[in-house]
Design an enzyme around this catalytic site. Sequence first.
Site, PDB file in Angstrom:
ATOM      1  CE  LYS A  13      -1.987  -1.227   3.900  1.00  0.00           C
ATOM      2  NZ  LYS A  13      -1.284  -2.501   4.190  1.00  0.00           N
ATOM      3  NE  ARG A  87      -4.681  -1.449   9.993  1.00  0.00           N
ATOM      4  CZ  ARG A  87      -3.613  -0.957   9.371  1.00  0.00           C
ATOM      5  NH1 ARG A  87      -3.609   0.259   8.918  1.00  0.00           N
ATOM      6  NH2 ARG A  87      -2.540  -1.702   9.218  1.00  0.00           N
ATOM      7  NE  ARG A 126       7.772  -2.466   6.153  1.00  0.00           N
ATOM      8  CZ  ARG A 126       6.466  -2.423   6.322  1.00  0.00           C
ATOM      9  NH1 ARG A 126       5.709  -1.841   5.421  1.00  0.00           N
ATOM     10  NH2 ARG A 126       5.920  -2.961   7.374  1.00  0.00           N
ATOM     11  NE  ARG A 160       6.009  -0.345  10.228  1.00  0.00           N
ATOM     12  CZ  ARG A 160       4.908  -0.485   9.511  1.00  0.00           C
ATOM     13  NH1 ARG A 160       4.797   0.129   8.335  1.00  0.00           N
ATOM     14  NH2 ARG A 160       3.920  -1.225   9.936  1.00  0.00           N
ATOM     15  NE  ARG A 171       1.992  -5.039  11.172  1.00  0.00           N
ATOM     16  CZ  ARG A 171       3.197  -4.901  10.594  1.00  0.00           C
ATOM     17  NH1 ARG A 171       4.265  -5.403  11.176  1.00  0.00           N
ATOM     18  NH2 ARG A 171       3.312  -4.257   9.453  1.00  0.00           N
TER      19      ARG A 171
HETATM   20  P1  AP5 Z   1       4.902  -1.649   1.825  1.00  0.00           P
HETATM   21  O1  AP5 Z   1       4.553  -0.803   0.656  1.00  0.00           O
HETATM   22  O2  AP5 Z   1       5.659  -1.032   2.941  1.00  0.00           O
HETATM   23  O3  AP5 Z   1       3.591  -2.416   2.362  1.00  0.00           O
HETATM   24  P2  AP5 Z   1       2.303  -1.854   3.151  1.00  0.00           P
HETATM   25  O4  AP5 Z   1       1.121  -2.524   2.576  1.00  0.00           O
HETATM   26  O5  AP5 Z   1       2.331  -0.356   3.168  1.00  0.00           O
HETATM   27  O6  AP5 Z   1       2.630  -2.487   4.557  1.00  0.00           O
HETATM   28  P3  AP5 Z   1       2.534  -1.915   6.048  1.00  0.00           P
HETATM   29  O7  AP5 Z   1       3.254  -2.893   6.928  1.00  0.00           O
HETATM   30  O8  AP5 Z   1       2.997  -0.487   6.111  1.00  0.00           O
HETATM   31  O9  AP5 Z   1       1.051  -2.019   6.291  1.00  0.00           O
HETATM   32  P4  AP5 Z   1       0.379  -2.073   7.656  1.00  0.00           P
HETATM   33  O10 AP5 Z   1      -1.015  -1.936   7.200  1.00  0.00           O
HETATM   34  O11 AP5 Z   1       0.694  -3.212   8.518  1.00  0.00           O
HETATM   35  O12 AP5 Z   1       1.091  -0.860   8.436  1.00  0.00           O
HETATM   36  P5  AP5 Z   1       0.573   0.554   8.870  1.00  0.00           P
HETATM   37  O13 AP5 Z   1       1.743   1.445   8.911  1.00  0.00           O
HETATM   38  O14 AP5 Z   1      -0.627   0.966   8.081  1.00  0.00           O
HETATM   39  O15 AP5 Z   1       5.715  -2.925   1.262  1.00  0.00           O
HETATM   40  C1  AP5 Z   1       6.256  -3.902   2.133  1.00  0.00           C
HETATM   41  C2  AP5 Z   1       7.606  -4.419   1.567  1.00  0.00           C
HETATM   42  O16 AP5 Z   1       7.363  -5.135   0.367  1.00  0.00           O
HETATM   43  C3  AP5 Z   1       8.596  -3.308   1.218  1.00  0.00           C
HETATM   44  O17 AP5 Z   1       9.885  -3.721   1.552  1.00  0.00           O
HETATM   45  C4  AP5 Z   1       8.465  -3.139  -0.307  1.00  0.00           C
HETATM   46  O18 AP5 Z   1       9.674  -2.724  -0.902  1.00  0.00           O
HETATM   47  C5  AP5 Z   1       8.069  -4.551  -0.740  1.00  0.00           C
HETATM   48  N1  AP5 Z   1       7.160  -4.565  -1.888  1.00  0.00           N
HETATM   49  C6  AP5 Z   1       6.070  -3.771  -2.078  1.00  0.00           C
HETATM   50  N2  AP5 Z   1       5.436  -4.098  -3.226  1.00  0.00           N
HETATM   51  C7  AP5 Z   1       6.150  -5.138  -3.759  1.00  0.00           C
HETATM   52  C8  AP5 Z   1       5.976  -5.931  -4.941  1.00  0.00           C
HETATM   53  N3  AP5 Z   1       4.964  -5.725  -5.804  1.00  0.00           N
HETATM   54  N4  AP5 Z   1       6.873  -6.935  -5.164  1.00  0.00           N
HETATM   55  C9  AP5 Z   1       7.900  -7.161  -4.304  1.00  0.00           C
HETATM   56  N5  AP5 Z   1       8.119  -6.447  -3.175  1.00  0.00           N
HETATM   57  C10 AP5 Z   1       7.240  -5.443  -2.900  1.00  0.00           C
HETATM   58  O19 AP5 Z   1       0.039   0.260  10.359  1.00  0.00           O
HETATM   59  C11 AP5 Z   1       0.933  -0.073  11.406  1.00  0.00           C
HETATM   60  C12 AP5 Z   1       0.150  -0.199  12.708  1.00  0.00           C
HETATM   61  O20 AP5 Z   1      -0.490   1.066  13.023  1.00  0.00           O
HETATM   62  C13 AP5 Z   1      -1.014  -1.199  12.706  1.00  0.00           C
HETATM   63  O21 AP5 Z   1      -0.563  -2.514  12.990  1.00  0.00           O
HETATM   64  C14 AP5 Z   1      -1.915  -0.623  13.815  1.00  0.00           C
HETATM   65  O22 AP5 Z   1      -1.385  -0.922  15.084  1.00  0.00           O
HETATM   66  C15 AP5 Z   1      -1.781   0.870  13.610  1.00  0.00           C
HETATM   67  N6  AP5 Z   1      -2.804   1.405  12.682  1.00  0.00           N
HETATM   68  C16 AP5 Z   1      -2.560   1.973  11.469  1.00  0.00           C
HETATM   69  N7  AP5 Z   1      -3.708   2.380  10.890  1.00  0.00           N
HETATM   70  C17 AP5 Z   1      -4.706   2.061  11.757  1.00  0.00           C
HETATM   71  C18 AP5 Z   1      -6.122   2.206  11.712  1.00  0.00           C
HETATM   72  N8  AP5 Z   1      -6.723   2.756  10.638  1.00  0.00           N
HETATM   73  N9  AP5 Z   1      -6.842   1.754  12.768  1.00  0.00           N
HETATM   74  C19 AP5 Z   1      -6.248   1.198  13.850  1.00  0.00           C
HETATM   75  N10 AP5 Z   1      -4.897   1.018  13.950  1.00  0.00           N
HETATM   76  C20 AP5 Z   1      -4.127   1.448  12.910  1.00  0.00           C
END
Ligand code: AP5
Length: 215
Positions: A13, A87, A126, A160, A171
């Site tokens: 994402k 979410r 990552r 992270r 997660r």
């Molecule tokens: P990346 O693009 O970083 O993936 P992502 O989907 O953004 O993953 P996140 O871990 O950031 O998502 P998340 O939803 O767990 O975290 P968030 O910060 O929102 O890609 C991942 C890796 O893969 C990278 O190394 C990249 O290079 C590689 N890659 C990407 N595309 C590729 C491809 N096509 N092929 C090969 N490699 C590829 O949330 C973190 C925490 O915050 C949550 O756990 C929760 O505690 C809290 N939180 C956040 N939002 C909320 C909410 N709305 N409500 C409640 N709690 C929340």
Amino acid sequence: MNIVLLGPPGAGKGTQARRLITERNMVQLSTGDMLREARSSDSEMGRLVAEVMDRGGLVTDEIVIGLIEERIAADHGGGLIFDGFPRTLAQADALEALLAQHGEPLAAAIEIRVDDEALVARISGRYTCASCGEVYHDMTQPPAKAGVCDACGGTEFIRRADDNEESLRHRLMEYYRKTSPLIGYYHAKGILATVDGLEKVEDVAAKIAAVLDRA
Ligand code: AP5
């Protein structure tokens, strides 16, 4: 044009959102980034958020809806990308109400689909640029010049705290229990599109571009 990027942790994402900022002048609203900023503040709220994030749980709807509400009123450029929000169904309803107030409904909810095995490999490899947040991967997405960020030339990188196997398991469970029902929710609203997130970054980007061009 406002869109939601849906998908499990590591689906890509953030990677795709950053491309949309450059290519379409869109504005990324990542609740994960907002919460990481909040946790670094020396406050009771920051400590609470840190504890929940480190074990891979979801922060309360009230907190994240409040964060989005604050940002939604600002200038949107080419449209908003909701990354990691909503979410839960409560967050989805709140988003709909907020966008209705601004008269700017969602054009699409794009589900990036990736299987669990690939997610573990992605999360464990990552890292991001400490200066600009550009996302890299040890194996699949290294910078062109080792140790130097392609986007800003920065030389410091971070991993992270919640990118470990135990937190990832939690997660993923939170995603399947609380977030995946949103796939049905947006399907019922007629704005869901699904792309194969296992393809190369550029190919996923092209599929997302095609969805946006049709919306
Ligand atoms: P990346 O693009 O970083 O993936 P992502 O989907 O953004 O993953 P996140 O871990 O950031 O998502 P998340 O939803 O767990 O975290 P968030 O910060 O929102 O890609 C991942 C890796 O893969 C990278 O190394 C990249 O290079 C590689 N890659 C990407 N595309 C590729 C491809 N096509 N092929 C090969 N490699 C590829 O949330 C973190 C925490 O915050 C949550 O756990 C929760 O505690 C809290 N939180 C956040 N939002 C909320 C909410 N709305 N409500 C409640 N709690 C929340």
